[in-house]
Design a protein around this motif. Sequence first.
Motif, short mmCIF file in Angstrom:
data_model
loop_
_atom_site.label_atom_id
_atom_site.label_comp_id
_atom_site.label_asym_id
_atom_site.label_seq_id
_atom_site.Cartn_x
_atom_site.Cartn_y
_atom_site.Cartn_z
N ILE A 1 -19.49 18.48 45.18
CA ILE A 1 -18.54 18.43 46.07
C ILE A 1 -18.13 20.00 46.36
O ILE A 1 -18.31 20.57 47.48
N GLU A 2 -17.89 20.57 45.42
CA GLU A 2 -17.26 21.86 45.52
C GLU A 2 -18.23 23.04 46.05
O GLU A 2 -18.98 23.23 45.69
N GLY A 3 -17.75 23.75 46.99
CA GLY A 3 -18.53 24.80 47.60
C GLY A 3 -19.35 24.44 48.63
O GLY A 3 -19.86 25.24 49.37
N ALA A 4 -19.36 22.95 49.02
CA ALA A 4 -20.10 22.65 49.90
C ALA A 4 -19.61 22.93 51.35
O ALA A 4 -18.42 22.82 51.39
N VAL A 5 -20.11 23.60 52.26
CA VAL A 5 -19.81 23.78 53.66
C VAL A 5 -19.56 22.39 54.57
O VAL A 5 -20.65 21.80 54.61
N LEU B 1 -9.00 19.58 44.54
CA LEU B 1 -7.40 20.19 43.87
C LEU B 1 -6.77 19.21 43.50
O LEU B 1 -6.61 18.22 44.12
N ASP B 2 -6.72 19.08 42.05
CA ASP B 2 -5.79 18.01 41.32
C ASP B 2 -6.70 16.81 41.77
O ASP B 2 -7.82 16.62 41.41
N ASN B 3 -6.10 15.86 42.51
CA ASN B 3 -7.07 14.55 42.58
C ASN B 3 -7.23 14.37 43.91
O ASN B 3 -7.01 13.10 44.31
N GLN B 4 -7.60 15.23 44.63
CA GLN B 4 -7.81 15.03 46.21
C GLN B 4 -8.78 16.20 46.66
O GLN B 4 -9.26 17.09 45.93
N VAL B 5 -9.43 16.01 47.91
CA VAL B 5 -10.38 17.07 48.20
C VAL B 5 -9.69 17.61 49.34
O VAL B 5 -9.23 17.12 50.18
N PRO C 1 -6.13 19.26 53.26
CA PRO C 1 -6.46 17.95 52.82
C PRO C 1 -7.29 16.99 53.68
O PRO C 1 -6.93 17.04 54.82
N ILE C 2 -8.18 16.31 52.93
CA ILE C 2 -9.36 15.41 53.97
C ILE C 2 -9.05 14.17 53.62
O ILE C 2 -8.74 13.82 52.45
N LYS C 3 -9.49 13.28 54.66
CA LYS C 3 -9.74 11.84 54.28
C LYS C 3 -10.85 11.66 54.22
O LYS C 3 -12.10 12.27 54.46
N PRO C 4 -11.11 10.56 53.28
CA PRO C 4 -12.77 10.24 52.96
C PRO C 4 -13.56 10.15 54.01
O PRO C 4 -14.78 10.58 53.66
N ASP C 5 -13.32 9.69 55.37
CA ASP C 5 -14.19 9.55 56.28
C ASP C 5 -14.57 10.68 56.97
O ASP C 5 -15.11 10.67 58.17
N GLU C 6 -13.74 11.92 56.82
CA GLU C 6 -14.02 12.97 57.51
C GLU C 6 -15.00 14.03 57.25
O GLU C 6 -15.44 14.88 57.88
N ILE C 7 -15.96 13.76 56.04
CA ILE C 7 -17.11 14.30 55.79
C ILE C 7 -18.23 13.47 56.01
O ILE C 7 -18.32 12.16 55.47
N LYS C 8 -19.20 13.85 56.54
CA LYS C 8 -20.46 13.21 56.98
C LYS C 8 -21.63 13.58 55.84
O LYS C 8 -21.47 14.67 55.20
N GLY C 9 -22.70 12.75 55.79
CA GLY C 9 -23.98 13.17 55.07
C GLY C 9 -23.76 12.78 53.66
O GLY C 9 -23.06 12.00 53.08
N PHE D 1 -15.80 9.86 44.73
CA PHE D 1 -15.03 10.53 44.06
C PHE D 1 -13.47 9.80 44.12
O PHE D 1 -12.68 9.63 43.47
N LEU D 2 -13.40 10.03 45.35
CA LEU D 2 -11.91 9.39 45.73
C LEU D 2 -11.60 7.91 45.65
O LEU D 2 -10.66 7.34 45.36
N SER D 3 -12.87 7.17 45.88
CA SER D 3 -12.62 5.81 45.43
C SER D 3 -12.40 5.36 44.14
O SER D 3 -11.66 4.51 43.53
N LEU D 4 -13.04 6.31 43.24
CA LEU D 4 -12.93 5.99 41.76
C LEU D 4 -11.52 6.60 41.49
O LEU D 4 -10.72 5.65 40.47
N LEU D 5 -10.94 7.40 41.94
CA LEU D 5 -9.59 7.90 41.60
C LEU D 5 -8.65 6.91 41.98
O LEU D 5 -7.66 6.57 41.26
N LYS D 6 -8.87 6.19 43.11
CA LYS D 6 -8.17 5.18 43.81
C LYS D 6 -8.19 3.86 42.81
O LYS D 6 -7.02 3.10 42.61
N PHE D 7 -9.33 3.52 42.46
CA PHE D 7 -9.57 2.49 41.61
C PHE D 7 -8.96 2.55 40.23
O PHE D 7 -8.09 1.73 39.78
N LEU D 8 -8.86 3.79 39.57
CA LEU D 8 -8.20 4.10 38.35
C LEU D 8 -6.72 3.97 38.44
O LEU D 8 -5.96 3.66 37.50
N SER D 9 -6.06 4.66 39.57
CA SER D 9 -4.83 4.52 39.79
C SER D 9 -4.27 3.26 40.18
O SER D 9 -3.01 3.06 40.02
#
Length: 127
Positions: free
Chosen positions: A64-68, A81-85, A95-103, A112-120
Amino acid sequence: MAFNLEDVKEVNGVTLTLFKPPRRGIKLTLSWGQEVIVSVGRNPLIYDKRDMYKLLRMIFSPLIEGAVAEVNGRVGVLKILDNQVALVTQENVIPIKPDEIKGEVGEKVRKFLSLLKFLSKENQEKQ
């Protein structure tokens, strides 16, 4: 057993019902077919929930990190950043929402975000 993060081909959330009460964890599928289940608790591979989140960040950071990316007309690079993208631009950290990034990168962000949510959810269920 030792493996490189590059060996991780799939990461999924799992509920381990053999424990009373059941606990949540993650299942890592490695490139040669081996599966590793990581959970927090007695006799775990990880002793602290923070370490579980740290493991997830280590797995997903190279993906994820560094992707334009572009979000709402703003172009920047993605950063965990911590537990968010977040989208880092010259002016802001957004801060972005899961559906804001395509591809393909968007799929990794959502995973990543769904696994964090699942564990929380396990923390919420205990309260």
